[in-house]
Design an enzyme around this catalytic site. Structure first.
Site, mmCIF file in Angstrom:
data_model
loop_
_atom_site.group_PDB
_atom_site.id
_atom_site.type_symbol
_atom_site.label_atom_id
_atom_site.label_comp_id
_atom_site.label_asym_id
_atom_site.label_seq_id
_atom_site.Cartn_x
_atom_site.Cartn_y
_atom_site.Cartn_z
ATOM 1 N N LYS A 13 35.155 47.017 37.316
ATOM 2 C CA LYS A 13 35.942 46.965 35.925
ATOM 3 C C LYS A 13 35.620 45.735 34.917
ATOM 4 O O LYS A 13 35.207 45.542 33.970
ATOM 5 C CB LYS A 13 36.994 47.564 35.825
ATOM 6 C CG LYS A 13 37.348 48.873 36.217
ATOM 7 C CD LYS A 13 38.642 49.323 36.550
ATOM 8 C CE LYS A 13 39.838 48.400 37.365
ATOM 9 N NZ LYS A 13 39.648 48.220 38.893
ATOM 10 N N ARG A 88 47.022 52.331 33.575
ATOM 11 C CA ARG A 88 47.017 52.944 34.906
ATOM 12 C C ARG A 88 47.846 53.876 35.581
ATOM 13 O O ARG A 88 47.776 54.212 36.955
ATOM 14 C CB ARG A 88 47.420 51.486 35.861
ATOM 15 C CG ARG A 88 46.207 50.814 36.346
ATOM 16 C CD ARG A 88 46.959 49.731 37.353
ATOM 17 N NE ARG A 88 46.105 49.221 38.353
ATOM 18 C CZ ARG A 88 45.252 48.158 38.110
ATOM 19 N NH1 ARG A 88 45.168 47.496 36.940
ATOM 20 N NH2 ARG A 88 44.756 47.676 39.016
ATOM 21 N N ARG A 127 34.680 38.744 47.018
ATOM 22 C CA ARG A 127 34.992 38.258 45.525
ATOM 23 C C ARG A 127 35.712 36.789 45.690
ATOM 24 O O ARG A 127 36.609 36.611 46.526
ATOM 25 C CB ARG A 127 35.807 39.221 44.980
ATOM 26 C CG ARG A 127 36.400 38.678 43.657
ATOM 27 C CD ARG A 127 36.946 39.651 42.799
ATOM 28 N NE ARG A 127 38.211 40.280 43.216
ATOM 29 C CZ ARG A 127 38.785 41.446 42.565
ATOM 30 N NH1 ARG A 127 38.326 41.669 41.259
ATOM 31 N NH2 ARG A 127 39.877 41.654 43.046
ATOM 32 N N ARG A 160 41.547 35.868 46.172
ATOM 33 C CA ARG A 160 42.757 36.332 45.366
ATOM 34 C C ARG A 160 43.743 36.697 46.476
ATOM 35 O O ARG A 160 43.274 37.346 47.422
ATOM 36 C CB ARG A 160 42.646 37.409 44.594
ATOM 37 C CG ARG A 160 42.758 37.095 42.938
ATOM 38 C CD ARG A 160 42.084 38.081 42.126
ATOM 39 N NE ARG A 160 42.605 39.563 42.131
ATOM 40 C CZ ARG A 160 42.311 40.531 41.340
ATOM 41 N NH1 ARG A 160 41.631 40.342 40.426
ATOM 42 N NH2 ARG A 160 43.028 41.548 41.601
ATOM 43 N N ARG A 171 46.189 49.009 47.779
ATOM 44 C CA ARG A 171 45.741 49.073 46.390
ATOM 45 C C ARG A 171 44.938 50.475 46.151
ATOM 46 O O ARG A 171 45.051 51.069 45.283
ATOM 47 C CB ARG A 171 45.089 47.971 45.866
ATOM 48 C CG ARG A 171 45.752 46.664 45.739
ATOM 49 C CD ARG A 171 45.142 45.263 45.687
ATOM 50 N NE ARG A 171 44.384 45.161 44.324
ATOM 51 C CZ ARG A 171 43.333 44.474 44.376
ATOM 52 N NH1 ARG A 171 43.114 43.366 45.333
ATOM 53 N NH2 ARG A 171 42.667 44.595 43.142
HETATM 54 P P1 AP5 Z 1 35.495 43.238 39.620
HETATM 55 O O1 AP5 Z 1 34.657 43.271 38.551
HETATM 56 O O2 AP5 Z 1 36.436 41.877 40.010
HETATM 57 O O3 AP5 Z 1 36.114 44.507 40.150
HETATM 58 P P2 AP5 Z 1 37.471 45.172 39.244
HETATM 59 O O4 AP5 Z 1 37.216 46.677 39.071
HETATM 60 O O5 AP5 Z 1 37.883 44.423 37.895
HETATM 61 O O6 AP5 Z 1 38.518 44.755 40.466
HETATM 62 P P3 AP5 Z 1 39.910 44.206 40.236
HETATM 63 O O7 AP5 Z 1 40.457 43.841 41.688
HETATM 64 O O8 AP5 Z 1 40.197 43.124 39.371
HETATM 65 O O9 AP5 Z 1 40.645 45.405 39.953
HETATM 66 P P4 AP5 Z 1 42.180 45.958 40.140
HETATM 67 O O10 AP5 Z 1 42.281 46.894 39.163
HETATM 68 O O11 AP5 Z 1 42.536 45.957 41.450
HETATM 69 O O12 AP5 Z 1 43.092 44.481 39.671
HETATM 70 P P5 AP5 Z 1 43.655 43.968 38.297
HETATM 71 O O13 AP5 Z 1 43.320 42.461 38.228
HETATM 72 O O14 AP5 Z 1 43.418 44.777 37.220
HETATM 73 O O15 AP5 Z 1 34.333 43.262 40.847
HETATM 74 C C1 AP5 Z 1 34.782 43.214 42.239
HETATM 75 C C2 AP5 Z 1 33.757 42.324 43.040
HETATM 76 O O16 AP5 Z 1 32.547 43.045 43.377
HETATM 77 C C3 AP5 Z 1 33.368 41.113 42.519
HETATM 78 O O17 AP5 Z 1 33.134 40.066 43.341
HETATM 79 C C4 AP5 Z 1 32.114 41.216 41.585
HETATM 80 O O18 AP5 Z 1 31.327 40.105 41.595
HETATM 81 C C5 AP5 Z 1 31.499 42.372 42.484
HETATM 82 N N1 AP5 Z 1 30.878 43.326 41.760
HETATM 83 C C6 AP5 Z 1 30.939 43.744 40.748
HETATM 84 N N2 AP5 Z 1 30.135 44.778 40.104
HETATM 85 C C7 AP5 Z 1 28.982 44.853 41.289
HETATM 86 C C8 AP5 Z 1 28.112 45.503 41.437
HETATM 87 N N3 AP5 Z 1 27.572 46.423 40.629
HETATM 88 N N4 AP5 Z 1 27.371 45.416 42.830
HETATM 89 C C9 AP5 Z 1 28.003 44.622 43.706
HETATM 90 N N5 AP5 Z 1 29.085 43.810 43.512
HETATM 91 C C10 AP5 Z 1 29.681 44.029 42.213
HETATM 92 O O19 AP5 Z 1 45.036 44.136 38.973
HETATM 93 C C11 AP5 Z 1 45.738 43.561 40.040
HETATM 94 C C12 AP5 Z 1 47.063 43.890 40.140
HETATM 95 O O20 AP5 Z 1 47.846 43.840 38.993
HETATM 96 C C13 AP5 Z 1 47.537 45.388 40.315
HETATM 97 O O21 AP5 Z 1 47.092 45.553 41.726
HETATM 98 C C14 AP5 Z 1 49.055 45.529 39.968
HETATM 99 O O22 AP5 Z 1 49.678 45.389 40.798
HETATM 100 C C15 AP5 Z 1 48.901 44.892 38.762
HETATM 101 N N6 AP5 Z 1 48.582 45.443 37.417
HETATM 102 C C16 AP5 Z 1 47.422 45.224 36.599
HETATM 103 N N7 AP5 Z 1 47.578 46.235 35.484
HETATM 104 C C17 AP5 Z 1 48.719 46.698 35.653
HETATM 105 C C18 AP5 Z 1 48.875 47.970 35.002
HETATM 106 N N8 AP5 Z 1 48.460 48.501 33.919
HETATM 107 N N9 AP5 Z 1 50.142 48.678 35.467
HETATM 108 C C19 AP5 Z 1 50.748 48.209 36.720
HETATM 109 N N10 AP5 Z 1 50.264 47.051 37.406
HETATM 110 C C20 AP5 Z 1 49.305 46.524 36.936
#
Ligand code: AP5
Length: 213
Positions: A13, A88, A127, A160, A171
């Site tokens: 994402k 979310r 990552r 991370r 998660r």
């Molecule tokens: P990447 O693009 O980083 O993936 P992502 O979907 O953004 O993953 P996140 O871990 O950031 O999502 P998340 O939703 O768990 O975390 P967030 O920070 O929002 O890609 C992942 C890896 O794959 C990278 O190394 C990339 O290079 C590689 N890649 C990408 N595309 C690829 C492809 N096509 N092929 C191969 N490799 C690829 O949230 C973290 C925490 O914050 C949550 O757990 C929660 O505790 C809290 N939080 C955040 N928002 C909220 C909310 N709205 N409500 C409540 N808690 C929240």
């Protein structure tokens, strides 16, 4: 244009949201990035959020909703945004809809980046995130020019805290229980679009551009 990115943790994402933001000239708003910036700065919000994030749990809705509503008031969000990690939960989606409809607005697209669970743990363990600017890399699929160093700002790249395999599994189960129902929510509104996130990241982006026009 107001776009929501949906998908499991590690589905790509953030990677796609940054590309969309750059092509369409709208800000990339990531609640995860906002929380991590607060953790780094040692704010009260950061301390509270870290307790949940380190366990792979969601931060409570009341902490997230006010934060994001304030972010929408900033100047750069006037012409739209790409939301990454928000909403979310169903209550977060309802809060977003209520705030937008008050202003006579609505979300245009909810893009679901679909990647099966079995691919996720491998992606997350590879990552690396920049401690300076938050850019993300993958040791195999999107490697930096110099190992361990950010191409953009030259700072150190780290794994991370919440990307350890045991936290990733947690998660994923939180995702299936609390976030996946949003796909139905936006399907009923007629704005959900799915792309195959297992493809090369540039191909995933081409598919998204074909949807957004
Ligand atoms: P990447 O693009 O980083 O993936 P992502 O979907 O953004 O993953 P996140 O871990 O950031 O999502 P998340 O939703 O768990 O975390 P967030 O920070 O929002 O890609 C992942 C890896 O794959 C990278 O190394 C990339 O290079 C590689 N890649 C990408 N595309 C690829 C492809 N096509 N092929 C191969 N490799 C690829 O949230 C973290 C925490 O914050 C949550 O757990 C929660 O505790 C809290 N939080 C955040 N928002 C909220 C909310 N709205 N409500 C409540 N808690 C929240």
């Amino acid at each position: 244009m107001k776009i929501i990115m949906l998908g499991a943790p590690g589905a790509g994402k953030g990677t796609q949201a940054k590309m969309i933001a750059s092509k369409y000239g709208i800000p990339h708003i990531s609640t995860g990035d906002i929380f991590r910036a607060n953790i780094k700065a040692g704010t009260e919000l950061g301390k509270k959020a870290k307790e949940y994030m380190d366990k792979g749990l969601l931060v409570p809705d009341e902490l997230v909703v006010d934060l994001i509503m304030d972010r929408f008031k900033e100047d750069d969000a006037k012409n739209g945004y790409v939301l990454d990690g928000f909403p979310r939960t169903i209550p977060q989606a309802e809060a977003l809809d209520a705030a937008l409809s008050k202003a006579g607005e609505a979300v245009d697209y909810a893009i679901n980046v679909e990647v099966p669970d079995e691919n996720i743990v491998n992606r997350m363990s590879g990552r690396r995130a920049c401690v300076g600017c938050g850019a993300t890399y993958h040791v195999v699929y999107n490697a930096p020019k110099t190992e361990g160093v950010c191409d953009t700002c030259g700072e150190k790249l780290i794994l991370r805290d919440d990307d350890k395999p045991e936290t990733v599994l947690n998660r994923l189960s939180v995702y299936h229980e609390q976030t996946q129902p949003l796909i139905d929510y936006y399907t009923k509104k007629g704005i959900a679009k799915e792309v195959d996130g297992t493809q090369d990241m540039n191909k995933v982006f081409d598919d998204i551009v074909a949807i957004l026009g």
